[in-house]
Design a protein around this motif. Structure first.
Motif, PDB file in Angstrom:
ATOM      1  N   ASP A  87      65.115  41.030  11.560  1.00  0.00           N
ATOM      2  CA  ASP A  87      66.187  40.928  12.499  1.00  0.00           C
ATOM      3  C   ASP A  87      66.053  41.753  13.662  1.00  0.00           C
ATOM      4  N   VAL A  88      66.575  41.361  14.857  1.00  0.00           N
ATOM      5  CA  VAL A  88      66.725  42.154  15.908  1.00  0.00           C
ATOM      6  C   VAL A  88      67.848  42.351  16.268  1.00  0.00           C
ATOM      7  N   GLU A  89      68.152  43.865  16.538  1.00  0.00           N
ATOM      8  CA  GLU A  89      69.358  44.341  16.937  1.00  0.00           C
ATOM      9  C   GLU A  89      69.477  44.884  18.466  1.00  0.00           C
ATOM     10  N   VAL A  90      70.193  44.226  19.204  1.00  0.00           N
ATOM     11  CA  VAL A  90      70.368  44.568  20.604  1.00  0.00           C
ATOM     12  C   VAL A  90      71.483  45.616  20.842  1.00  0.00           C
ATOM     13  N   LEU A  91      71.110  46.743  21.447  1.00  0.00           N
ATOM     14  CA  LEU A  91      72.132  47.816  21.646  1.00  0.00           C
ATOM     15  C   LEU A  91      72.297  47.860  23.150  1.00  0.00           C
ATOM     16  N   HIS A  92      73.651  48.180  23.451  1.00  0.00           N
ATOM     17  CA  HIS A  92      74.032  48.357  24.968  1.00  0.00           C
ATOM     18  C   HIS A  92      74.854  49.743  24.642  1.00  0.00           C
ATOM     19  N   HIS A  93      74.192  50.482  25.617  1.00  0.00           N
ATOM     20  CA  HIS A  93      74.484  52.002  25.541  1.00  0.00           C
ATOM     21  C   HIS A  93      74.465  52.721  24.175  1.00  0.00           C
ATOM     22  N   GLY A  94      73.627  52.397  23.456  1.00  0.00           N
ATOM     23  CA  GLY A  94      73.623  53.084  22.096  1.00  0.00           C
ATOM     24  C   GLY A  94      74.340  52.351  20.945  1.00  0.00           C
ATOM     25  N   ARG A 129      68.881  37.201  14.192  1.00  0.00           N
ATOM     26  CA  ARG A 129      68.243  36.615  12.754  1.00  0.00           C
ATOM     27  C   ARG A 129      67.458  35.370  12.840  1.00  0.00           C
ATOM     28  N   GLY A 130      66.451  35.264  12.154  1.00  0.00           N
ATOM     29  CA  GLY A 130      65.681  34.132  12.071  1.00  0.00           C
ATOM     30  C   GLY A 130      64.816  33.589  13.086  1.00  0.00           C
ATOM     31  N   ALA A 131      65.024  32.256  13.514  1.00  0.00           N
ATOM     32  CA  ALA A 131      64.326  31.603  14.870  1.00  0.00           C
ATOM     33  C   ALA A 131      64.782  32.346  15.905  1.00  0.00           C
ATOM     34  N   ALA A 132      65.808  32.715  16.091  1.00  0.00           N
ATOM     35  CA  ALA A 132      66.633  33.582  17.191  1.00  0.00           C
ATOM     36  C   ALA A 132      65.837  34.643  17.609  1.00  0.00           C
ATOM     37  N   ALA A 133      65.545  35.506  16.508  1.00  0.00           N
ATOM     38  CA  ALA A 133      65.068  36.739  16.539  1.00  0.00           C
ATOM     39  C   ALA A 133      63.638  36.592  16.886  1.00  0.00           C
ATOM     40  N   ALA A 134      62.901  35.757  16.393  1.00  0.00           N
ATOM     41  CA  ALA A 134      61.540  35.482  16.819  1.00  0.00           C
ATOM     42  C   ALA A 134      61.270  34.873  18.188  1.00  0.00           C
ATOM     43  N   ARG A 135      62.157  33.806  18.571  1.00  0.00           N
ATOM     44  CA  ARG A 135      62.260  33.527  19.914  1.00  0.00           C
ATOM     45  C   ARG A 135      62.523  34.538  21.022  1.00  0.00           C
ATOM     46  N   PHE A 136      63.416  35.354  20.861  1.00  0.00           N
ATOM     47  CA  PHE A 136      63.657  36.670  21.490  1.00  0.00           C
ATOM     48  C   PHE A 136      62.437  37.514  21.620  1.00  0.00           C
ATOM     49  N   LEU A 137      61.754  37.737  20.607  1.00  0.00           N
ATOM     50  CA  LEU A 137      60.656  38.742  20.458  1.00  0.00           C
ATOM     51  C   LEU A 137      59.572  38.119  21.483  1.00  0.00           C
ATOM     52  N   GLU A 168      67.778  41.647  31.426  1.00  0.00           N
ATOM     53  CA  GLU A 168      68.684  40.348  31.810  1.00  0.00           C
ATOM     54  C   GLU A 168      68.643  39.323  30.452  1.00  0.00           C
ATOM     55  N   LEU A 169      67.535  39.472  29.783  1.00  0.00           N
ATOM     56  CA  LEU A 169      67.399  38.722  28.439  1.00  0.00           C
ATOM     57  C   LEU A 169      68.502  39.307  27.404  1.00  0.00           C
ATOM     58  N   MET A 170      68.399  40.691  27.374  1.00  0.00           N
ATOM     59  CA  MET A 170      69.254  41.108  26.429  1.00  0.00           C
ATOM     60  C   MET A 170      70.806  41.037  26.607  1.00  0.00           C
ATOM     61  N   ALA A 171      71.185  41.132  28.047  1.00  0.00           N
ATOM     62  CA  ALA A 171      72.510  40.745  28.635  1.00  0.00           C
ATOM     63  C   ALA A 171      73.004  39.701  28.017  1.00  0.00           C
ATOM     64  N   ARG A 172      71.821  38.505  28.429  1.00  0.00           N
ATOM     65  CA  ARG A 172      72.217  37.204  28.114  1.00  0.00           C
ATOM     66  C   ARG A 172      72.611  36.833  26.646  1.00  0.00           C
ATOM     67  N   VAL A 173      71.616  37.400  25.954  1.00  0.00           N
ATOM     68  CA  VAL A 173      72.056  37.182  24.380  1.00  0.00           C
ATOM     69  C   VAL A 173      73.123  37.859  23.929  1.00  0.00           C
ATOM     70  N   SER A 174      73.599  39.023  24.524  1.00  0.00           N
ATOM     71  CA  SER A 174      74.641  39.568  24.118  1.00  0.00           C
ATOM     72  C   SER A 174      75.810  38.895  24.511  1.00  0.00           C
ATOM     73  N   GLY A 175      75.859  38.201  25.735  1.00  0.00           N
ATOM     74  CA  GLY A 175      76.977  37.737  26.030  1.00  0.00           C
ATOM     75  C   GLY A 175      77.691  38.610  27.157  1.00  0.00           C
ATOM     76  N   ASN A 176      76.851  39.464  27.586  1.00  0.00           N
ATOM     77  CA  ASN A 176      77.643  40.342  28.420  1.00  0.00           C
ATOM     78  C   ASN A 176      77.015  40.137  29.994  1.00  0.00           C
ATOM     79  N   TYR A 177      76.975  38.973  30.582  1.00  0.00           N
ATOM     80  CA  TYR A 177      76.357  38.698  31.691  1.00  0.00           C
ATOM     81  C   TYR A 177      77.016  37.768  32.536  1.00  0.00           C
TER      82      TYR A 177
END
Length: 75
Positions: A17-24, A31-39, A49-58
């Motif tokens: 799994d990939v955990e995206v952090l914003h200011h800690g 998870r799964g395919a989304a995590a692989a695509r993100f990496l 920019e990519l992390m802002a988009r996947v977190s919805g904070n964009y």
């Protein structure tokens, strides 16, 4: 204010799994395919920019409107 996302980081968990952090703080867990695509995408695109988009904070589109609202003018 430059308008460029900042303060994002990510870490890969042992289970893949990939955990995206914003200011800690955890913003989203991929998870799964989304995590692989993100990496894959994080290597080729702008990571902040990519992390802002996947977190919805964009780019919500209301930044200028909220700034000019009477309640926020004195700030």
């Amino acid at each position: 204010m430059s308008g460029v996302p900042e303060g994002f980081a990510y870490r890969v968990r042992k289970n893949g799994d990939v955990e995206v952090l914003h200011h800690g703080r955890a913003a989203v867990v991929l998870r799964g395919a989304a995590a692989a695509r993100f990496l894959i995408d994080v290597e080729s695109d702008d990571p902040q920019e990519l992390m802002a988009r996947v977190s919805g904070n964009y780019k919500h589109g209301n930044e200028r409107t909220a700034k000019n609202h009477p309640r926020n003018r004195r700030r």
